[in-house]
Design a protein around this motif. Structure first.
Motif, PDB file in Angstrom:
ATOM      1  N   HIS A  37     -30.084 -41.839  -8.421  1.00  0.00           N
ATOM      2  CA  HIS A  37     -28.789 -42.313  -8.944  1.00  0.00           C
ATOM      3  C   HIS A  37     -27.818 -42.641  -7.827  1.00  0.00           C
ATOM      4  CE1 HIS A  37     -27.060 -38.013  -9.599  1.00  0.00           C
ATOM      5  NE2 HIS A  37     -26.179 -38.616  -8.846  1.00  0.00           N
ATOM      6  N   GLU A  38     -27.988 -42.016  -6.665  1.00  0.00           N
ATOM      7  CA  GLU A  38     -27.163 -42.426  -5.522  1.00  0.00           C
ATOM      8  C   GLU A  38     -27.509 -43.857  -5.107  1.00  0.00           C
ATOM      9  OE1 GLU A  38     -24.753 -39.767  -5.606  1.00  0.00           O
ATOM     10  OE2 GLU A  38     -24.684 -40.209  -3.465  1.00  0.00           O
TER      11      GLU A  38
ATOM     12  N   TYR B 191     -31.262 -37.197  -8.166  1.00  0.00           N
ATOM     13  CA  TYR B 191     -29.977 -37.365  -7.474  1.00  0.00           C
ATOM     14  C   TYR B 191     -30.030 -38.568  -6.539  1.00  0.00           C
ATOM     15  CZ  TYR B 191     -26.465 -36.553  -3.838  1.00  0.00           C
ATOM     16  OH  TYR B 191     -25.454 -36.719  -2.930  1.00  0.00           O
ATOM     17  N   MET B 192     -31.112 -38.634  -5.749  1.00  0.00           N
ATOM     18  CA  MET B 192     -31.229 -39.737  -4.787  1.00  0.00           C
ATOM     19  C   MET B 192     -31.358 -41.079  -5.512  1.00  0.00           C
ATOM     20  SD  MET B 192     -30.807 -39.632  -1.690  1.00  0.00           S
ATOM     21  CE  MET B 192     -30.339 -38.385  -0.524  1.00  0.00           C
TER      22      MET B 192
ATOM     23  N   TRP C 183     -35.721 -33.157   2.408  1.00  0.00           N
ATOM     24  CA  TRP C 183     -35.303 -32.201   1.362  1.00  0.00           C
ATOM     25  C   TRP C 183     -35.274 -32.855  -0.015  1.00  0.00           C
ATOM     26  CZ3 TRP C 183     -31.058 -33.387  -1.539  1.00  0.00           C
ATOM     27  CH2 TRP C 183     -30.185 -34.346  -1.013  1.00  0.00           C
ATOM     28  N   TRP C 184     -34.900 -34.126  -0.061  1.00  0.00           N
ATOM     29  CA  TRP C 184     -34.706 -34.767  -1.364  1.00  0.00           C
ATOM     30  C   TRP C 184     -36.019 -35.025  -2.098  1.00  0.00           C
ATOM     31  CZ3 TRP C 184     -34.687 -37.182   3.259  1.00  0.00           C
ATOM     32  CH2 TRP C 184     -35.516 -38.275   3.403  1.00  0.00           C
TER      33      TRP C 184
ATOM     34  N   ILE D  90     -22.687 -36.594 -15.029  1.00  0.00           N
ATOM     35  CA  ILE D  90     -22.073 -35.731 -14.013  1.00  0.00           C
ATOM     36  C   ILE D  90     -20.628 -35.394 -14.366  1.00  0.00           C
ATOM     37  CG2 ILE D  90     -21.433 -35.571 -11.566  1.00  0.00           C
ATOM     38  CD1 ILE D  90     -23.648 -37.656 -11.060  1.00  0.00           C
TER      39      ILE D  90
ATOM     40  N   PHE E  51     -35.033 -32.486  -9.259  1.00  0.00           N
ATOM     41  CA  PHE E  51     -33.584 -32.624  -9.427  1.00  0.00           C
ATOM     42  C   PHE E  51     -32.993 -33.457  -8.295  1.00  0.00           C
ATOM     43  CE2 PHE E  51     -29.198 -31.489  -9.953  1.00  0.00           C
ATOM     44  CZ  PHE E  51     -29.071 -31.119 -11.284  1.00  0.00           C
ATOM     45  N   TYR E  52     -33.471 -33.211  -7.076  1.00  0.00           N
ATOM     46  CA  TYR E  52     -32.981 -33.970  -5.918  1.00  0.00           C
ATOM     47  C   TYR E  52     -33.476 -35.408  -5.961  1.00  0.00           C
ATOM     48  CZ  TYR E  52     -32.000 -29.340  -3.882  1.00  0.00           C
ATOM     49  OH  TYR E  52     -31.556 -28.078  -3.635  1.00  0.00           O
TER      50      TYR E  52
ATOM     51  N   ALA F 150     -25.983 -47.384  -6.096  1.00  0.00           N
ATOM     52  CA  ALA F 150     -24.856 -47.983  -5.377  1.00  0.00           C
ATOM     53  C   ALA F 150     -25.267 -49.260  -4.654  1.00  0.00           C
ATOM     54  CB  ALA F 150     -24.281 -46.979  -4.383  1.00  0.00           C
TER      55      ALA F 150
ATOM     56  N   HIS G 293     -26.651 -46.201 -13.680  1.00  0.00           N
ATOM     57  CA  HIS G 293     -25.471 -45.639 -13.002  1.00  0.00           C
ATOM     58  C   HIS G 293     -24.453 -45.156 -14.034  1.00  0.00           C
ATOM     59  CE1 HIS G 293     -21.658 -45.303 -10.970  1.00  0.00           C
ATOM     60  NE2 HIS G 293     -21.217 -46.398 -11.545  1.00  0.00           N
ATOM     61  N   THR G 294     -24.213 -45.987 -15.058  1.00  0.00           N
ATOM     62  CA  THR G 294     -23.264 -45.604 -16.103  1.00  0.00           C
ATOM     63  C   THR G 294     -23.689 -44.283 -16.731  1.00  0.00           C
ATOM     64  OG1 THR G 294     -22.842 -47.925 -16.597  1.00  0.00           O
ATOM     65  CG2 THR G 294     -22.225 -46.322 -18.297  1.00  0.00           C
TER      66      THR G 294
ATOM     67  N   TRP H  32     -23.341 -41.390 -14.279  1.00  0.00           N
ATOM     68  CA  TRP H  32     -21.921 -41.132 -13.976  1.00  0.00           C
ATOM     69  C   TRP H  32     -21.326 -40.219 -15.042  1.00  0.00           C
ATOM     70  CZ3 TRP H  32     -19.057 -41.985  -9.761  1.00  0.00           C
ATOM     71  CH2 TRP H  32     -17.664 -41.898  -9.875  1.00  0.00           C
ATOM     72  N   PHE H  33     -21.649 -40.519 -16.286  1.00  0.00           N
ATOM     73  CA  PHE H  33     -21.057 -39.700 -17.353  1.00  0.00           C
ATOM     74  C   PHE H  33     -21.801 -38.388 -17.561  1.00  0.00           C
ATOM     75  CE2 PHE H  33     -19.303 -43.943 -18.506  1.00  0.00           C
ATOM     76  CZ  PHE H  33     -17.985 -43.607 -18.234  1.00  0.00           C
TER      77      PHE H  33
ATOM     78  N   ASN I 253     -37.763 -31.487  -4.788  1.00  0.00           N
ATOM     79  CA  ASN I 253     -37.395 -30.960  -6.098  1.00  0.00           C
ATOM     80  C   ASN I 253     -37.049 -32.154  -6.993  1.00  0.00           C
ATOM     81  OD1 ASN I 253     -35.641 -29.941  -8.220  1.00  0.00           O
ATOM     82  ND2 ASN I 253     -35.556 -28.035  -7.065  1.00  0.00           N
TER      83      ASN I 253
END
Ligand code: SF4
Ligand code: FES
Lengths: 123, 131, 251
Positions: free
Chosen positions: B27-28, B24-25, B14-15, B88, B20-21, B31, B81-82, B85-86, B18
């Motif tokens: 920026h995840e 998302y992945m 799924w990721w 979101i 957008f996904y 970690a 990440h910074t 983070w901001f 799109n």
């Protein structure tokens, strides 16, 4: 009507640690990497001996320094553990207990090690 | 008899479907780098606890080109990440009302990024004076 | 059709539960004019090519919330999305993601309806008043605290945008939590503690990992992601403080 048999999620504990670590790493992460991993090793910008043994020892014995080191190491790892665990689930790796143990277990172990060393270093 | 036979689509991949996904992945995944850097620091702390020689060994290791290269990557990824983070942050906060007006998402993100810049400058200043 | 009509290819994900094992794509060449929506494109197909094509619609003006589809992979209301914006490329329409497909573009919404019911979507008076005591008064400030969350039209595009709902269909999800928040934030309502049981449960807000795409696709700017995330904070407070307060939340 409310559904019956709802179980309270224990997520707030991990979510709280995740949020705190995420915020701490967003605010402090880049500058810490720059100081410890780039500026000091290359002798850029910062005074010589900025991370010399006596200075770092004093920093780690000082209460504020101690708390800072502990918060950075522990919270960064709890943040990362939570995110990585969720991402594994999201990409379809439902390793379940195993993944959970590796992610949160290493954060927990690291927290214990950091706490132990900081205690041994004295005040 | 009911002719219903609802079809459930697979979530596999799924990721990738799109942009957008995908973002998302990505920026995840920052970690992983935060964790790697925290482990570097943990090793440093352990070495510090083992005394001066061990600590200097750790500092030497940090000076190796491989280590510096890794930290340049850490810096780029953790800075991302910074940023994310901001970005979101506005969706995670209750409305902030100042002077009867709700503070917009741009202001919250900007405020967070500004805070990160201030923290960075303060940290550098502290290293100059006291550490 | 007049001469100056352009032709756009519309690729439709078809699924007939009576004959198909799985959905498949079919392409239709649809003449269109600049004022034609994607919904009208689907209607053209139904009227001219295949009367069995199944989809939902009603108002044709982005207010009933029934015409949601994936349009080139993005959850959108098909009545306010225009074919001209995709021409000359082919356009692909599919049933809303993350829901079971009932037939063609129609999805099974029964789970969503149950979730809407489960959040107690009505005011449970904080202090019940008798007729003699008169109406419940509310200041503009109090009204402003929840008005945004009343704009939801139950189109479920946010569910189609939410991978966590796709991964766990039990997750109460964005729109239902936005509506829950709407009642919690209403000064006349006093049932936030009751609703907390659901918010803090394993089906509740902690399924959300702040992807944020739900708020991005919402046609009514409800910002359901904000409602979900504010309630994470509320649930965390409830989790840690429940021992201090006599009422607490759920067990
Ligand atoms: S919150 Fe927005 S996207 Fe979700 S159902 Fe309501 S109107 Fe549709
Ligand atoms: S037909 Fe009513 S919202 Fe599109």
């Amino acid at each position: 009507m409310m559904k019956a048999g709802l179980k309270r999620s224990n997520a707030p504990i991990f979510w709280g640690l995740f949020g705190a670590g995420g915020m701490l790493s967003a605010l402090f992460g880049p500058v810490l990497v720059f100081i410890t991993g780039i500026a000091v090793p290359l002798g850029l910008l910062l005074p010589k001996g900025a991370m010399s043994y006596p200075k770092m020892q004093a920093f780690a014995q000082n209460f504020i320094g101690k708390s800072f080191i502990f918060a950075v190491i522990a919270l960064f790892l709890w943040f990362a553990a939570h995110r990585i665990f969720h991402s594994l689930h999201e990409i379809g790796i439902h390793a379940g207990l195993g993944a959970k143990l590796i992610c949160y277990g290493s954060a927990f172990a690291s927290t214990v090690i950091a706490a132990y060393v900081l205690l041994v270093l004295g005040f | 008899m009911s002719k219903r036979r609802p079809y459930v689509r697979s979530m596999d991949g799924w990721w990738r479907k799109n942009p957008f996904y995908v973002e998302y992945m990505i920026h995840e995944c920052t970690a992983l780098f935060v964790a790697a850097y925290a482990f570097v620091l943990l090793v440093g702390l352990v070495r510090l606890g083992q005394g001066e020689a061990a600590w200097n060994g750790w500092l030497d290791a940090l000076r190796s080109p491989v280590s510096v290269a890794f930290h340049v990557v850490f810096l780029a990824v953790i800075a991302y990440h910074t940023y994310t983070w901001f970005v979101i942050m506005p969706i995670t906060l209750p409305p902030i009302i100042i002077g009867g007006k709700t503070v917009g998402p741009g202001v919250i993100t900007g405020g967070g990024l500004l805070a990160a810049v201030v923290v960075s400058l303060v940290m550098l200043a502290l290293v100059w004076r006291i550490v | 059709m007049s001469e100056n009509h352009k032709i756009i290819e519309i690729e439709v994900l078809r699924y007939n539960p009576e004959s198909d094992d799985e959905p498949h794509l079919e392409v239709y060449k649809v003449p269109f004019s600049d004022d034609m929506s994607v919904l009208q494109g689907a209607q053209y197909i139904k009227d001219n090519f295949d009367g069995s094509l199944t989809f939902r619609w009603s108002c044709r003006m982005a207010i009933c919330g029934s015409c949601g589809m994936m349009i080139n992979g993005i959850p959108k209301l098909s009545c306010e999305t225009f074919l001209r914006d995709y021409y000359p490329s082919r356009i692909r329409i599919e049933a809303m993601a993350n829901f079971p497909i009932e037939k063609d573009l129609v999805v099974d919404l029964s789970g969503f309806i149950e979730k809407l019911e489960s959040i107690q979507p009505y005011i449970i008076a904080k202090e019940p008043r008798t007729l003699e005591q008169g109406e419940y008064l509310q200041t503009p400030e109090e009204f402003n605290r929840y008005i945004q969350f009343t704009s939801c039209i139950n189109c479920t595009l946010c569910y189609a945008a939410c991978p966590q709902f796709g991964l766990n269909p039990d997750f109460i999800g964005p729109a239902a939590i936005a509506l829950l928040h709407r009642y919690n934030m209403d000064s006349r309502d006093g049932a936030a503690a009751q609703r907390m049981e659901l918010v803090a449960s394993e089906e509740g807000v902690f399924n959300c990992s702040a992807v944020g795409y739900c708020s991005e696709v919402c046609p009514k700017h409800v910002d359901p992601a904000n409602a979900v995330n504010i309630n994470k904070t509320n649930a965390a407070k409830d989790y840690f403080l429940r021992f201090l307060s006599p009422k607490g939340g759920s067990k």
